[in-house]
Motif scaffolding. Sequence first.
Motif, PDB file in Angstrom:
ATOM      1  N   TRP A  44       0.863  -1.119  -0.006  1.00  0.00           N
ATOM      2  CA  TRP A  44       0.007   0.154  -0.046  1.00  0.00           C
ATOM      3  C   TRP A  44       0.931   1.184  -0.138  1.00  0.00           C
ATOM      4  O   TRP A  44       1.617   1.502   0.929  1.00  0.00           O
ATOM      5  CB  TRP A  44      -1.018   0.144   1.297  1.00  0.00           C
ATOM      6  CG  TRP A  44      -1.854  -1.157   1.338  1.00  0.00           C
ATOM      7  CD1 TRP A  44      -3.312  -1.058   0.726  1.00  0.00           C
ATOM      8  CD2 TRP A  44      -1.700  -2.560   1.663  1.00  0.00           C
ATOM      9  NE1 TRP A  44      -3.735  -2.326   0.969  1.00  0.00           N
ATOM     10  CE2 TRP A  44      -2.893  -3.325   1.727  1.00  0.00           C
ATOM     11  CE3 TRP A  44      -0.420  -3.196   2.325  1.00  0.00           C
ATOM     12  CZ2 TRP A  44      -2.752  -4.450   1.726  1.00  0.00           C
ATOM     13  CZ3 TRP A  44      -0.873  -4.416   2.776  1.00  0.00           C
ATOM     14  CH2 TRP A  44      -1.873  -5.245   2.743  1.00  0.00           C
ATOM     15  N   ARG A  46       1.532   5.100   0.214  1.00  0.00           N
ATOM     16  CA  ARG A  46       0.745   6.398   0.513  1.00  0.00           C
ATOM     17  C   ARG A  46       1.236   7.299  -0.459  1.00  0.00           C
ATOM     18  O   ARG A  46       2.019   7.871  -0.472  1.00  0.00           O
ATOM     19  CB  ARG A  46       1.303   6.747   2.083  1.00  0.00           C
ATOM     20  CG  ARG A  46       0.780   5.849   2.990  1.00  0.00           C
ATOM     21  CD  ARG A  46       1.115   6.476   4.467  1.00  0.00           C
ATOM     22  NE  ARG A  46       0.928   5.357   5.389  1.00  0.00           N
ATOM     23  CZ  ARG A  46       1.846   5.247   6.401  1.00  0.00           C
ATOM     24  NH1 ARG A  46       2.877   6.232   6.742  1.00  0.00           N
ATOM     25  NH2 ARG A  46       1.764   4.342   7.262  1.00  0.00           N
ATOM     26  N   ASP A  49      -1.913  12.590  -2.207  1.00  0.00           N
ATOM     27  CA  ASP A  49      -2.882  13.349  -3.155  1.00  0.00           C
ATOM     28  C   ASP A  49      -4.462  13.324  -2.032  1.00  0.00           C
ATOM     29  O   ASP A  49      -5.531  13.582  -2.729  1.00  0.00           O
ATOM     30  CB  ASP A  49      -3.248  12.645  -4.601  1.00  0.00           C
ATOM     31  CG  ASP A  49      -3.645  11.342  -4.514  1.00  0.00           C
ATOM     32  OD1 ASP A  49      -3.778  10.783  -3.272  1.00  0.00           O
ATOM     33  OD2 ASP A  49      -3.934  10.891  -5.578  1.00  0.00           O
ATOM     34  N   LYS A  50      -4.464  12.904  -1.029  1.00  0.00           N
ATOM     35  CA  LYS A  50      -5.588  12.805  -0.164  1.00  0.00           C
ATOM     36  C   LYS A  50      -6.419  11.827  -0.673  1.00  0.00           C
ATOM     37  O   LYS A  50      -7.525  11.712  -0.009  1.00  0.00           O
ATOM     38  CB  LYS A  50      -6.352  14.425   0.119  1.00  0.00           C
ATOM     39  CG  LYS A  50      -5.454  15.406   0.339  1.00  0.00           C
ATOM     40  CD  LYS A  50      -6.115  16.532   0.799  1.00  0.00           C
ATOM     41  CE  LYS A  50      -5.708  17.594   1.355  1.00  0.00           C
ATOM     42  NZ  LYS A  50      -4.347  18.321   1.101  1.00  0.00           N
ATOM     43  N   GLY A  51      -6.121  10.835  -1.400  1.00  0.00           N
ATOM     44  CA  GLY A  51      -6.885   9.692  -1.717  1.00  0.00           C
ATOM     45  C   GLY A  51      -6.582   8.434  -1.018  1.00  0.00           C
ATOM     46  O   GLY A  51      -5.805   8.667  -0.280  1.00  0.00           O
ATOM     47  N   GLU A  52      -7.305   7.323  -1.525  1.00  0.00           N
ATOM     48  CA  GLU A  52      -6.792   6.159  -0.602  1.00  0.00           C
ATOM     49  C   GLU A  52      -5.531   5.793  -1.057  1.00  0.00           C
ATOM     50  O   GLU A  52      -5.093   5.918  -2.214  1.00  0.00           O
ATOM     51  CB  GLU A  52      -7.748   4.954  -0.994  1.00  0.00           C
ATOM     52  CG  GLU A  52      -9.274   5.377  -0.669  1.00  0.00           C
ATOM     53  CD  GLU A  52      -9.369   5.083   0.993  1.00  0.00           C
ATOM     54  OE1 GLU A  52      -8.676   4.266   1.336  1.00  0.00           O
ATOM     55  OE2 GLU A  52      -9.881   6.083   1.501  1.00  0.00           O
ATOM     56  N   PHE A  54      -2.456   3.438  -2.671  1.00  0.00           N
ATOM     57  CA  PHE A  54      -2.442   2.519  -3.784  1.00  0.00           C
ATOM     58  C   PHE A  54      -2.000   1.322  -3.545  1.00  0.00           C
ATOM     59  O   PHE A  54      -0.836   1.163  -3.016  1.00  0.00           O
ATOM     60  CB  PHE A  54      -1.476   3.388  -4.852  1.00  0.00           C
ATOM     61  CG  PHE A  54      -1.054   2.482  -6.077  1.00  0.00           C
ATOM     62  CD1 PHE A  54      -2.128   2.075  -6.970  1.00  0.00           C
ATOM     63  CD2 PHE A  54       0.133   2.079  -6.269  1.00  0.00           C
ATOM     64  CE1 PHE A  54      -1.830   1.343  -7.986  1.00  0.00           C
ATOM     65  CE2 PHE A  54       0.605   1.267  -7.377  1.00  0.00           C
ATOM     66  CZ  PHE A  54      -0.833   0.787  -8.229  1.00  0.00           C
ATOM     67  N   GLY A  79      -2.943   3.657 -11.719  1.00  0.00           N
ATOM     68  CA  GLY A  79      -2.544   3.683 -10.478  1.00  0.00           C
ATOM     69  C   GLY A  79      -1.052   4.353 -10.279  1.00  0.00           C
ATOM     70  O   GLY A  79      -0.875   5.109  -9.857  1.00  0.00           O
ATOM     71  N   ARG A  82      -1.186   7.955 -11.291  1.00  0.00           N
ATOM     72  CA  ARG A  82      -1.582   8.783 -10.022  1.00  0.00           C
ATOM     73  C   ARG A  82      -0.298   8.798  -9.366  1.00  0.00           C
ATOM     74  O   ARG A  82      -0.044   9.871  -8.843  1.00  0.00           O
ATOM     75  CB  ARG A  82      -2.554   7.927  -9.404  1.00  0.00           C
ATOM     76  CG  ARG A  82      -3.178   8.613  -8.154  1.00  0.00           C
ATOM     77  CD  ARG A  82      -4.212   7.845  -7.464  1.00  0.00           C
ATOM     78  NE  ARG A  82      -4.044   8.209  -6.053  1.00  0.00           N
ATOM     79  CZ  ARG A  82      -4.370   7.372  -5.050  1.00  0.00           C
ATOM     80  NH1 ARG A  82      -4.644   6.121  -5.238  1.00  0.00           N
ATOM     81  NH2 ARG A  82      -3.965   7.947  -3.801  1.00  0.00           N
ATOM     82  N   THR A  86       1.631  12.589  -8.633  1.00  0.00           N
ATOM     83  CA  THR A  86       1.878  13.327  -7.238  1.00  0.00           C
ATOM     84  C   THR A  86       3.309  13.537  -7.126  1.00  0.00           C
ATOM     85  O   THR A  86       3.668  14.702  -6.390  1.00  0.00           O
ATOM     86  CB  THR A  86       1.073  12.590  -6.210  1.00  0.00           C
ATOM     87  OG1 THR A  86       1.483  11.423  -6.010  1.00  0.00           O
ATOM     88  CG2 THR A  86      -0.353  12.534  -6.560  1.00  0.00           C
TER      89      THR A  86
END
Length: 92
Positions: A44, A46, A49-52, A54, A79, A82, A86
């Motif tokens: 996972w 971090r 971008d304030k999203g969940e 990845f 993904g 993204r 960022t």
Amino acid sequence: SLTVKYLDLGSNTEGEAQTQDISAKGIGLATDRVLSPNSSLEMWLRVPDKGEPFYTRGEVVWSSDNRAGINLERADLMGISRVLRTMKSSPR
């Protein structure tokens, strides 16, 4: 450098790492412990971008001291895009 939480599926241990490089097919990590080659990982990342976080899966293809190269199970281009977006916009 992004923080990565991982789960080593073979030993059922959790850990934390920092990305050193990343591409659509793999991730280089600085890890908190030595990872065994051929270990399967759930990861996972971090993303700032304030999203969940990845989520991705991969296999350790090489390991030396507290560094490891991970081959991603499948290329998740959306993904990874993204993550790279960022990282590019983050101040260094």
